[in-house]
Design an enzyme around this catalytic site. Structure first.
Site, mmCIF file in Angstrom:
data_model
loop_
_atom_site.group_PDB
_atom_site.id
_atom_site.type_symbol
_atom_site.label_atom_id
_atom_site.label_comp_id
_atom_site.label_asym_id
_atom_site.label_seq_id
_atom_site.Cartn_x
_atom_site.Cartn_y
_atom_site.Cartn_z
ATOM 1 N N ARG A 78 1.009 -1.176 0.077
ATOM 2 C CA ARG A 78 -0.053 0.057 0.047
ATOM 3 C C ARG A 78 0.920 1.402 -0.098
ATOM 4 N NH1 ARG A 78 -2.746 3.050 4.620
ATOM 5 N NH2 ARG A 78 -3.939 4.370 3.297
ATOM 6 N N HIS A 122 -3.038 10.544 0.227
ATOM 7 C CA HIS A 122 -2.471 10.620 1.842
ATOM 8 C C HIS A 122 -1.955 11.863 2.209
ATOM 9 C CE1 HIS A 122 -1.039 7.432 4.702
ATOM 10 N NE2 HIS A 122 -0.590 8.402 5.250
ATOM 11 N N GLU A 167 -7.440 8.224 6.102
ATOM 12 C CA GLU A 167 -7.645 8.617 7.394
ATOM 13 C C GLU A 167 -8.231 9.956 7.447
ATOM 14 O OE1 GLU A 167 -4.447 8.587 9.881
ATOM 15 O OE2 GLU A 167 -4.338 6.527 9.901
ATOM 16 N N ASN A 293 -7.056 1.704 9.908
ATOM 17 C CA ASN A 293 -5.768 1.897 10.512
ATOM 18 C C ASN A 293 -5.974 1.958 12.066
ATOM 19 O OD1 ASN A 293 -5.335 2.271 7.812
ATOM 20 N ND2 ASN A 293 -4.677 4.413 8.218
ATOM 21 N N TYR A 295 -3.949 1.878 15.892
ATOM 22 C CA TYR A 295 -2.666 2.165 16.463
ATOM 23 C C TYR A 295 -2.833 1.877 17.973
ATOM 24 C CZ TYR A 295 -0.401 3.494 12.329
ATOM 25 O OH TYR A 295 -0.031 3.631 10.914
ATOM 26 N N GLU A 353 -3.493 -0.151 8.006
ATOM 27 C CA GLU A 353 -1.913 0.218 8.724
ATOM 28 C C GLU A 353 -2.408 -0.130 10.083
ATOM 29 O OE1 GLU A 353 -1.358 4.475 9.049
ATOM 30 O OE2 GLU A 353 -1.833 4.950 6.735
#
Ligand code: FCB
Length: 447
Positions: A78, A122, A167, A293, A295, A353
């Protein structure tokens, strides 16, 4: 059993990067200025005054980087396409040299048996479009659709999987409300309109991409985060719910339910005048997949009450933390995936991600990043649990291939599976990269 065996043979094991974070070459071959070029040259915006003018010099070293991916054995990559490389002013005539770069990259990936998953946006908006108002301006969404259609037209004969926007929360909130990311504006009302236009760009971009290449598989990549209330006090719970609305539901409800979350809209007093008839239909058009994504989690509280008023036990934000200051919370990945698959009708899911920055050290030519290996293993396990619970998970992209320019944090956080020496541009595979290679070897079928 190795964790890799919890996933099917055709699972996509990928790595993710983004144009601005790795490419460098901000003026090469006719590229136009992006909002990140402008922002990172503005004194005081980036830690240590770091600049991404060179970054990983991927614009020149891309062949080596494809070779490293092949060595690690990933079968998906990606990356993102820099809009101002392709359309230097955002609209108008396509820059052949700019698209040519991605054209060659795609061919090299296919040759290496790695499926390309380009992201169309992005964060490196052409500065010319920001000068015309940026994302708070509705016409930016239409400019994006034209750009998306043109790129898919050019590469869609070889690239099947496309991500529209990376995002949207970061684009709108960090770019236009908090101002910590480019273009650095602090305008709460404009940020709400920006969020809507970014989602509209996703919807219009899908339409344009499908018109250009009917067989494309296309979706968005949203960042999701657990918001944990500090206590069971109703005020803390309400804050957690609102934070969840702002972060998660604001970007998922429109896409899956064709509406914005009522609690969040009311709390932010948003008039929704930028939402025109038909917008939510475009935004909620079925996607071929959705990217998440993930985290971390955040413990949140109502600042107006004291701990003495809170029922015990209190939740402490005391999990291990990363260089970013983010808590390590693998269960959150499973919990969010399961929750969203209950709340929405999810198409195939990719983790687009997930990864971690720790203070790595290069010692005698090696990086023994045991913390990252453990992080990945725990998050893979959480993803496997979600999959076992019925979430249609198809792939997992680790952030990131190699240490790179981490936006406002400059080069301080190192997220890579590969160490980048920013003086010499040498790449050194970290222990976690070798571990990943072992984990996926024999499990993935190159396509
Ligand atoms: C995500 C971004 C990505 C990278 C990671 C650490 O929010 O999409 O570019 O910076 O965080």
């Amino acid at each position: 059993m190795s964790i890799g065996q919890s996933f099917p043979d055709d699972f996509v094991w990928g790595v993710a990067t983004a144009s601005y974070q790795i490419e460098g070459a901000p003026e090469a071959d006719g590229k136009g200025e992006s909002i990140w070029d402008r922002f990172s040259r503005t004194p005081g915006k980036i830690r240590n005054g770091d600049s991404a003018d060179v970054a990983c010099d991927h614009y020149n070293l891309w062949r080596d980087d494809v070779a490293i991916m092949k060595q690690i054995g990933v079968n998906g990559y990606r990356f993102s396409i820099s809009w101002p490389r392709v359309f230097p002013n955002g609209t108008g005539a396509m820059n052949p040299a700019g698209i040519g770069f991605y054209d060659r990259l795609v061919d090299a990936l296919l040759e290496a048996g790695i499926t390309p998953f380009p992201t169309l946006y992005h964060w490196d908006l052409p500065q010319a479009l920001e000068d015309a108002g940026g994302w708070p301006n509705r016409s930016t969404a239409f400019a994006f659709a034209d750009y998306a259609g043109a790129v898919v037209e050019r590469l869609g004969d070889r690239v099947q999987h496309w991500v529209t926007i990376n995002e949207p929360w970061c684009v709108a909130e960090l770019g236009y409300r908090v101002g910590e990311h480019a273009p650095g504006r602090r305008e709460p009302k404009a940020a709400l309109d920006a969020a809507h236009h970014v989602l509209l760009a996703h919807g219009l971009g899908m339409e344009a991409a499908r018109a250009a290449a009917p067989d494309v598989s296309i979706g968005i990549a949203s960042n999701i985060d657990v918001k944990t209330p500090r206590s069971a006090h109703p005020a803390d719970i309400r804050v957690a719910e609102l934070e969840d609305a702002y972060r998660n539901r604001w970007y998922l409800d429109p896409v899956f339910l064709a509406q914005y979350p009522h609690d969040g809209v009311a709390a932010r007093n948003w008039d929704q005048t930028s939402v025109l008839p038909g917008d939510l239909d475009a935004i909620s058009a079925p996607m071929d997949f959705v990217g998440f994504n993930y985290y971390s989690r955040t413990v949140v509280q109502d600042e107006s009450i004291s701990d003495a008023e809170r029922p015990q036990p209190l939740v402490e934000a005391d999990l291990p933390r990363t260089t970013m200051g983010w808590e390590v919370y693998p269960d959150g990945l499973r919990d969010l995936l399961v929750r969203f698959s209950d709340a929405y009708e999810l198409p195939p899911v990719y983790i687009t991600e997930s990864g971690v920055a720790f203070p790595d050290e290069l010692v005698d030519g090696a990086v023994h990043d045991e913390g990252r290996r453990r992080y990945l293993e725990e998050h893979f396990a959480a993803a496997a649990e979600a999959q076992a619970a019925g979430v249609p998970l198809r792939g997992y992209f680790i952030w990131t291939l190699m240490d790179n320019f981490e936006w406002a944090m400059g080069y301080t956080p190192r997220f890579g599976l590969v160490w980048t020496d920013f003086d010499t541009q040498e790449r050194i595979i970290k222990d976690s990269g070798y571990w990943l290679a072992e984990t996926i070897s024999g499990r993935s079928k190159p396509r």
